[in-house]
Design a protein around this motif. Structure first.
Motif, PDB file in Angstrom:
ATOM      1  N   UNK A  35      43.184  43.979  46.549  1.00 41.27           N
ATOM      2  CA  UNK A  35      44.245  43.276  45.856  1.00 41.27           C
ATOM      3  C   UNK A  35      45.324  42.763  46.787  1.00 41.27           C
ATOM      4  N   UNK A  36      46.204  41.990  46.206  1.00 43.44           N
ATOM      5  CA  UNK A  36      47.373  41.464  46.916  1.00 43.44           C
ATOM      6  C   UNK A  36      48.628  41.823  46.122  1.00 43.44           C
ATOM      7  N   UNK A  37      49.617  42.288  46.842  1.00 41.13           N
ATOM      8  CA  UNK A  37      50.925  42.571  46.293  1.00 41.13           C
ATOM      9  C   UNK A  37      51.933  41.737  47.080  1.00 41.13           C
ATOM     10  N   UNK A  38      53.120  41.612  46.533  1.00 35.81           N
ATOM     11  CA  UNK A  38      54.186  40.930  47.268  1.00 35.81           C
ATOM     12  C   UNK A  38      55.522  41.585  46.968  1.00 35.81           C
ATOM     13  N   UNK A  39      56.404  41.472  47.925  1.00 38.43           N
ATOM     14  CA  UNK A  39      57.741  42.024  47.744  1.00 38.43           C
ATOM     15  C   UNK A  39      58.771  41.083  48.333  1.00 38.43           C
ATOM     16  N   UNK A  47      52.500  43.403  41.795  1.00 40.44           N
ATOM     17  CA  UNK A  47      51.042  43.311  41.860  1.00 40.44           C
ATOM     18  C   UNK A  47      50.668  41.880  41.508  1.00 40.44           C
ATOM     19  N   UNK A  48      50.113  41.150  42.443  1.00 39.33           N
ATOM     20  CA  UNK A  48      49.869  39.723  42.270  1.00 39.33           C
ATOM     21  C   UNK A  48      48.452  39.440  41.778  1.00 39.33           C
ATOM     22  N   UNK A  49      47.466  40.045  42.439  1.00 43.15           N
ATOM     23  CA  UNK A  49      46.073  39.747  42.105  1.00 43.15           C
ATOM     24  C   UNK A  49      45.172  40.879  42.567  1.00 43.15           C
ATOM     25  N   UNK A  50      44.065  41.062  41.860  1.00 40.12           N
ATOM     26  CA  UNK A  50      43.083  42.073  42.237  1.00 40.12           C
ATOM     27  C   UNK A  50      41.681  41.553  41.994  1.00 40.12           C
ATOM     28  N   UNK A 100      40.984  51.965  43.745  1.00 37.62           N
ATOM     29  CA  UNK A 100      39.857  52.291  42.890  1.00 37.62           C
ATOM     30  C   UNK A 100      39.596  51.339  41.737  1.00 37.62           C
ATOM     31  N   UNK A 101      40.623  50.650  41.268  1.00 32.15           N
ATOM     32  CA  UNK A 101      40.458  49.761  40.122  1.00 32.15           C
ATOM     33  C   UNK A 101      41.146  48.442  40.410  1.00 32.15           C
ATOM     34  N   UNK A 102      40.471  47.348  40.148  1.00 30.54           N
ATOM     35  CA  UNK A 102      41.017  46.047  40.548  1.00 30.54           C
ATOM     36  C   UNK A 102      42.216  45.619  39.701  1.00 30.54           C
ATOM     37  N   UNK A 103      42.374  46.227  38.510  1.00 34.41           N
ATOM     38  CA  UNK A 103      43.459  45.778  37.648  1.00 34.41           C
ATOM     39  C   UNK A 103      44.548  46.835  37.442  1.00 34.41           C
ATOM     40  N   UNK A 106      48.447  51.148  40.019  1.00 37.69           N
ATOM     41  CA  UNK A 106      48.714  52.509  40.479  1.00 37.69           C
ATOM     42  C   UNK A 106      47.547  53.109  41.255  1.00 37.69           C
ATOM     43  N   UNK A 107      46.374  52.479  41.213  1.00 42.85           N
ATOM     44  CA  UNK A 107      45.210  53.022  41.919  1.00 42.85           C
ATOM     45  C   UNK A 107      45.041  52.428  43.317  1.00 42.85           C
TER      46      UNK A 107
END
Length: 121
Positions: A35-39, A47-50, A100-103, A106-107
């Protein structure tokens, strides 16, 4: 352990496109969601995309849906974030992550160092 290294950030004008890349090594990455996150400064990490390990399932935040596309190449242990129609509010440090999970945000439990994306209006 997995190591994640992002690249492709930079300074672009509003409306432009940019592609971020993330190279994974260590743990067998193809069995894990990516995934991708941004801050942005002063804001919480978003959480932007998984994408699932197979690449067949994806998640997008409402703020980027229709403009960003996440993909992965398991043969190369790479994940990408194609960003188009960029806006000033997309300015942030972008982090690659695996979990562990794409959506489920928290994982995600392993993170890269981040790459800066700055969109000028």
């Amino acid at each position: 352990q997995v190591q994640l290294v992002e690249s492709g950030g930079g300074l672009v004008q509003a409306g432009a496109s940019l592609r971020l890349s993330c190279a994974a090594s260590g743990r067998t990455s193809r069995y894990y969601a990516m995934g991708w996150f941004r801050q942005a400064p002063g804001k919480e990490r978003e959480f932007v995309a998984g994408v699932s390990w197979s690449g067949s399932s994806t998640y997008y935040a409402d703020s980027v849906k229709g403009r960003f596309t996440i993909s992965r190449d398991n043969a190369k242990n790479m994940v990408y974030l194609q960003m188009s129609s960029l806006k000033a509010e997309d300015t942030a440090v972008y982090y690659c992550a695996t979990g562990g999970s794409y959506y489920r945000r928290e994982e995600y439990d392993s993170w890269g160092q981040g790459t800066q994306v700055t969109v000028s209006s």
